[in-house]
Write a protein that holds these residues in place. Structure first.
Motif, PDB file in Angstrom:
ATOM      1  N   ALA A  74       0.837  -1.206   0.000  1.00 56.15           N
ATOM      2  CA  ALA A  74       0.000   0.000   0.000  1.00 56.15           C
ATOM      3  C   ALA A  74       0.870   1.254   0.000  1.00 56.15           C
ATOM      4  O   ALA A  74       0.571   2.236  -0.686  1.00 56.15           O
ATOM      5  N   LEU A  75       1.957   1.221   0.750  1.00 49.88           N
ATOM      6  CA  LEU A  75       2.889   2.344   0.792  1.00 49.88           C
ATOM      7  C   LEU A  75       3.536   2.553  -0.575  1.00 49.88           C
ATOM      8  O   LEU A  75       3.566   3.673  -1.097  1.00 49.88           O
ATOM      9  N   LEU A  76       4.023   1.474  -1.181  1.00 45.62           N
ATOM     10  CA  LEU A  76       4.628   1.599  -2.502  1.00 45.62           C
ATOM     11  C   LEU A  76       3.586   2.058  -3.518  1.00 45.62           C
ATOM     12  O   LEU A  76       3.890   2.865  -4.396  1.00 45.62           O
ATOM     13  N   GLY A  77       2.353   1.590  -3.366  1.00 43.92           N
ATOM     14  CA  GLY A  77       1.283   2.026  -4.262  1.00 43.92           C
ATOM     15  C   GLY A  77       1.068   3.530  -4.217  1.00 43.92           C
ATOM     16  O   GLY A  77       0.898   4.178  -5.244  1.00 43.92           O
ATOM     17  N   GLU A  78       1.094   4.097  -3.013  1.00 41.54           N
ATOM     18  CA  GLU A  78       0.924   5.556  -2.919  1.00 41.54           C
ATOM     19  C   GLU A  78       2.139   6.282  -3.485  1.00 41.54           C
ATOM     20  O   GLU A  78       2.004   7.330  -4.122  1.00 41.54           O
ATOM     21  N   ILE A  79       3.331   5.741  -3.259  1.00 42.30           N
ATOM     22  CA  ILE A  79       4.543   6.354  -3.834  1.00 42.30           C
ATOM     23  C   ILE A  79       4.416   6.393  -5.352  1.00 42.30           C
ATOM     24  O   ILE A  79       4.742   7.396  -5.991  1.00 42.30           O
ATOM     25  N   ILE A  80       3.928   5.301  -5.926  1.00 37.57           N
ATOM     26  CA  ILE A  80       3.759   5.235  -7.381  1.00 37.57           C
ATOM     27  C   ILE A  80       2.720   6.256  -7.837  1.00 37.57           C
ATOM     28  O   ILE A  80       2.923   6.968  -8.821  1.00 37.57           O
ATOM     29  N   THR A  81       1.617   6.341  -7.117  1.00 39.53           N
ATOM     30  CA  THR A  81       0.575   7.312  -7.476  1.00 39.53           C
ATOM     31  C   THR A  81       1.132   8.730  -7.480  1.00 39.53           C
ATOM     32  O   THR A  81       0.878   9.507  -8.406  1.00 39.53           O
ATOM     33  N   VAL A  82       1.903   9.073  -6.463  1.00 37.81           N
ATOM     34  CA  VAL A  82       2.502  10.409  -6.406  1.00 37.81           C
ATOM     35  C   VAL A  82       3.523  10.568  -7.535  1.00 37.81           C
ATOM     36  O   VAL A  82       3.616  11.631  -8.151  1.00 37.81           O
ATOM     37  N   ASN A 108       5.090 -10.047  -5.895  1.00 38.97           N
ATOM     38  CA  ASN A 108       4.075  -9.653  -4.920  1.00 38.97           C
ATOM     39  C   ASN A 108       2.733  -9.456  -5.625  1.00 38.97           C
ATOM     40  O   ASN A 108       2.576  -8.500  -6.386  1.00 38.97           O
ATOM     41  N   PRO A 109       1.769 -10.346  -5.374  1.00 37.02           N
ATOM     42  CA  PRO A 109       0.483 -10.252  -6.076  1.00 37.02           C
ATOM     43  C   PRO A 109      -0.248  -8.923  -5.853  1.00 37.02           C
ATOM     44  O   PRO A 109      -0.893  -8.408  -6.770  1.00 37.02           O
ATOM     45  N   GLU A 110      -0.147  -8.355  -4.657  1.00 37.25           N
ATOM     46  CA  GLU A 110      -0.817  -7.083  -4.393  1.00 37.25           C
ATOM     47  C   GLU A 110      -0.221  -5.976  -5.251  1.00 37.25           C
ATOM     48  O   GLU A 110      -0.935  -5.154  -5.833  1.00 37.25           O
ATOM     49  N   LEU A 111       1.104  -5.979  -5.362  1.00 35.63           N
ATOM     50  CA  LEU A 111       1.754  -4.971  -6.208  1.00 35.63           C
ATOM     51  C   LEU A 111       1.488  -5.234  -7.683  1.00 35.63           C
ATOM     52  O   LEU A 111       1.337  -4.293  -8.467  1.00 35.63           O
ATOM     53  N   ALA A 112       1.422  -6.496  -8.068  1.00 31.09           N
ATOM     54  CA  ALA A 112       1.113  -6.822  -9.463  1.00 31.09           C
ATOM     55  C   ALA A 112      -0.271  -6.294  -9.832  1.00 31.09           C
ATOM     56  O   ALA A 112      -0.465  -5.732 -10.914  1.00 31.09           O
ATOM     57  N   ALA A 113      -1.237  -6.445  -8.912  1.00 31.47           N
ATOM     58  CA  ALA A 113      -2.588  -5.930  -9.161  1.00 31.47           C
ATOM     59  C   ALA A 113      -2.579  -4.410  -9.252  1.00 31.47           C
ATOM     60  O   ALA A 113      -3.251  -3.820 -10.110  1.00 31.47           O
ATOM     61  N   GLN A 114      -1.798  -3.750  -8.368  1.00 31.76           N
ATOM     62  CA  GLN A 114      -1.686  -2.287  -8.430  1.00 31.76           C
ATOM     63  C   GLN A 114      -1.063  -1.849  -9.747  1.00 31.76           C
ATOM     64  O   GLN A 114      -1.497  -0.877 -10.362  1.00 31.76           O
ATOM     65  N   ARG A 115      -0.031  -2.594 -10.186  1.00 37.55           N
ATOM     66  CA  ARG A 115       0.628  -2.250 -11.447  1.00 37.55           C
ATOM     67  C   ARG A 115      -0.370  -2.349 -12.599  1.00 37.55           C
ATOM     68  O   ARG A 115      -0.423  -1.473 -13.460  1.00 37.55           O
ATOM     69  N   GLU A 116      -1.171  -3.420 -12.604  1.00 38.20           N
ATOM     70  CA  GLU A 116      -2.149  -3.592 -13.675  1.00 38.20           C
ATOM     71  C   GLU A 116      -3.176  -2.470 -13.678  1.00 38.20           C
ATOM     72  O   GLU A 116      -3.525  -1.940 -14.731  1.00 38.20           O
TER      73      GLU A 116
END
Length: 194
Positions: A74-82, A108-116
């Protein structure tokens, strides 16, 4: 016999407490956590970076990190969004953060889903740009809005930016100029007539 006093109904909704100063401090804390995590992810890699290390680098308690970001993905996801869209008045982060995310998504499946989701959103944004270019009449007759979107998607990706700046020694300004010239040459009426 006197009636007992009526107690306030505890189920009744209370007005939420809002404090601009508290919200600003929370936003600053999230930004410090994101900045610390970005530095550590880039330096040590995603897998090797712990939430404890992020808390230490951000000078906050580990519990604070988990309250702001329940998981490391979730943290990496927000970093990516920013990084991609900007946020919290930050300038977009450098493309290397996206490179870290790509590598981490492989395991990491959660990050893979965020990437998609991120890729779908980016493609949608580029389709909107392609549609806007078509409506404005600047696209060459043989260029569809979908072709324009695909071309922008292929050339404006972080991987192309990193390849040219790291491997070829280009500056960010040179990349931006090249991207503008290349997209203009590939897509617009005036460039196709030359």
């Amino acid at each position: 016999m006197p009636k007992p006093p009526v107690k306030a109904d505890s189920r009744r909704a209370t007005r939420p407490y809002k404090s601009p100063k508290r919200e600003q401090r929370a936003q600053e804390t999230r930004r410090r956590i994101r900045d610390a995590a970005s530095r550590l992810f880039l330096r040590d890699g995603y897998a090797a970076t712990t939430m404890t290390a992020i808390a230490r680098a951000a000078k906050v308690g580990e519990r604070t990190v988990y309250l702001a970001f329940p998981t490391k993905p979730a943290l990496l996801g927000e970093i990516i969004t920013v990084a991609v869209r900007g946020g919290d008045d930050d300038a977009p982060l450098a493309a290397p953060v996206l490179e870290v995310a790509e590598a981490a998504a492989a395991s990491n499946p959660e990050l893979a889903a965020q990437r998609e989701r991120g890729q779908r959103n980016m493609r949608s944004d580029y389709r909107a740009v392609g549609d806007a270019l078509a409506r404005s009449g600047v696209l060459a007759d043989t260029v569809t809005s979908e072709y324009a979107a695909d071309t922008i998607y292929a050339l404006a990706g972080h991987d192309v930016y990193l390849r040219l700046t790291r491997e070829c020694g280009w500056t960010g300004a040179r990349y931006a100029a090249w991207l503008g010239d290349t997209l203009s040459a590939a897509l617009t009426r005036s460039a196709r007539r030359r």
